[in-house]
Design an enzyme around this catalytic site. Structure first.
Site, short mmCIF file in Angstrom:
data_model
loop_
_atom_site.label_atom_id
_atom_site.label_comp_id
_atom_site.label_asym_id
_atom_site.label_seq_id
_atom_site.Cartn_x
_atom_site.Cartn_y
_atom_site.Cartn_z
N LEU A 216 2.86 -8.62 5.47
CA LEU A 216 3.62 -7.88 6.05
C LEU A 216 3.69 -7.97 7.26
CD1 LEU A 216 2.99 -4.74 3.67
CD2 LEU A 216 4.93 -6.15 3.75
N CYS A 217 2.44 -8.26 8.00
CA CYS A 217 2.47 -8.44 9.38
C CYS A 217 3.31 -9.41 9.82
CB CYS A 217 1.14 -8.61 9.89
SG CYS A 217 0.12 -10.40 9.10
N THR A 218 3.40 -10.63 9.04
CA THR A 218 4.43 -11.65 9.38
C THR A 218 6.00 -10.97 9.79
OG1 THR A 218 2.92 -13.29 8.63
CG2 THR A 218 5.46 -13.75 9.05
#
Length: 455
Positions: A216-218
């Protein structure tokens, strides 16, 4: 001498069926033990065998054509999709004027126009919308799907009809054979599933690679590909804008919204390649398809269906793979059935007190570690004990909730029931159907004592 540009005359009816009639009328060393060669076998198959084709996409179009040309005259096809312009390069039954129309209806119409005497009934709906008895009318089910969830559902339906005798041997009259085909680029497979004998879909579901997931951070901070932008719109942006509203991958308006948001995201980060078809592929995990691979796998599936129904040759044992990426490579692997499979096995055992009500039984399904099924509907012997939907059936069966299961199952010590509802799979809720063996505590022992005393 005829001009080379002259169109070849269409085959006459006897010419069209010549090779098939030869195959079905000759004995051999590789035929099934039940095969009875006869010049009239093709007519018998055409008159009495009903086949269901699930899916009318690239593989489904080929399957309908091949099955119709293999002597099957009573076909049904079910598909919930409509024709998109992107389908036209490989789904050969469709034309530009068909865009927006139901795939099942157009595919059925085109095949009936080309193959005389065949009758194809289209069903433009979700596979979950059909009652179980709809699937029970067919002698064989042929799958042309691109979804793991859809395969799993049809597999559970077909295996749900399977019954076992007292020695845990399959009762042959209840076996619903399936032929499953699948393609991905230049690769494909065709497999035969005979519930209770060969592995079912769930027995070796591990053959399918896990779906690719992105951190999700990407997605939120450093997207690098078109797929990242699409998943950002799907997994993050949708919930931000539509709080509490579930996303429906089969709703064109929902999919269009994801596409639009993914485009904005891609433009913001200077990423190219976001298209509507890619959006569908990423969100629905649709695998790429090539027309020639579909044709090869369809031919293998249609042949296996003919072999299962007629016995003109032994079936493949039991998983055929094709790889045309570099040259041509074919391989047959015999996988082993999981005797403890929750789907094709005798059924998950549920022990109840004779006083346990239907409502308590449904509650147990939610908590059972092997089931975890919510909103369950329950049937037994073709009768609805309780149905969650539609509303009219829910009202009709609601009174059964307070009745003991022992009474609903006619006081038998053991009984097989089918339950359908929502179960958790890979972190998400999916439609599920399971077969259960219900046993009532103390009843078998009591019946044995009565038998002993009376003797």
């Amino acid at each position: 001498m005829a001009s080379p540009d002259a169109a070849a005359a269409p085959p006459t009816e006897p010419e069209r069926w010549r090779d098939l009639d030869i195959l079905l009328s000759r004995p051999g060393n590789l035929v099934h033990s039940t095969f009875d060669p006869s010049p009239g076998l093709r007519d018998l198959i055409g008159s009495f065998v009903e086949v269901l084709v699930v899916g009318a996409g690239g593989l489904g179009c080929e399957l309908l054509k091949d099955l119709a040309l293999s002597g099957f005259k009573n076909l049904h096809v079910i598909d919930m999709d409509t024709i998109d312009v992107s389908n036209l390069n490989r789904q050969f039954l469709f034309r530009i004027q068909d865009v927006g129309k139901p795939k099942a209806e157009v595919a059925a119409k085109r095949v009936m126009e080309r193959v005389s005497g065949v009758n194809i009934v289209p069903h433009f709906c979700r596979i979950e919308d059909k009652e179980l008895e709809f699937y029970n009318q067919f002698q064989i089910i042929v799958l042309g799907l691109d979804s793991i969830e859809a395969r799993s559902y049809i597999n559970s339906v077909a295996c749900g009809f399977l019954e076992y005798d007292s020695d845990d041997k399959p009762v042959q009259e209840t076996v619903k054979p399936m032929v499953d085909g699948g393609t991905e680029g230049f690769k494909g497979h065709a497999r035969v599933i005979i519930p209770g004998t060969t592995p079912c879909f769930e027995c070796n579901i591990w053959l399918f690679p896990p779906q690719v997931k992105f951190p999700l951070c990407t997605l939120a901070e450093t997207p690098r590909t078109a797929a990242h932008c699409i998943e950002y719109a799907h997994l993050i942006k949708w919930d931000e804008v539509h709080s509490g509203k579930p996303f429906d991958a089969d709703d064109t308006e929902h999919m269009q919204w994801i596409y639009s948001e993914a485009l904005k995201r891609a433009e913001l980060f200077g990423i190219s390649g976001v298209t509507y078809s890619l959006t569908q592929g990423v969100v629905k995990n649709i695998i790429p398809a090539i027309a020639s691979t579909n044709a090869i796998i369809s031919a293998a599936c249609a042949l296996e269906a003919l072999k299962l129904i007629s016995g003109c040759s032994k079936s493949v044992s039991n998983y055929l793979t094709y790889n045309g990426l570099v040259g041509t490579h074919n391989k047959v692997t015999e996988f082993v059935r999981d005797t403890d499979c929750l789907v094709c096995g005798p059924g998950t055992l549920i022990e109840l007190d004779t006083s346990s009500t239907l409502s308590e039984f449904i509650k147990m399904l939610e908590e059972h570690p092997k089931l975890l099924m919510s909103k369950a509907s329950v049937t037994h012997g073709g009768n609805n004990l309780y149905m969650q939907s539609p509303e009219v059936l829910e009202q009709m069966t609601r009174q059964n909730l307070s009745i003991p299961m022992f009474e609903l199952l006619k006081g038998t010590p053991f009984a097989t029931v089918h339950v359908s509802g929502m179960a958790e799979s890979n972190g998400k809720k999916v439609s599920s159907l399971r077969k259960l063996r219900v046993a009532f505590k103390g009843v078998e022992e009591a019946s044995k004592m009565d038998t002993t005393e009376s003797s």
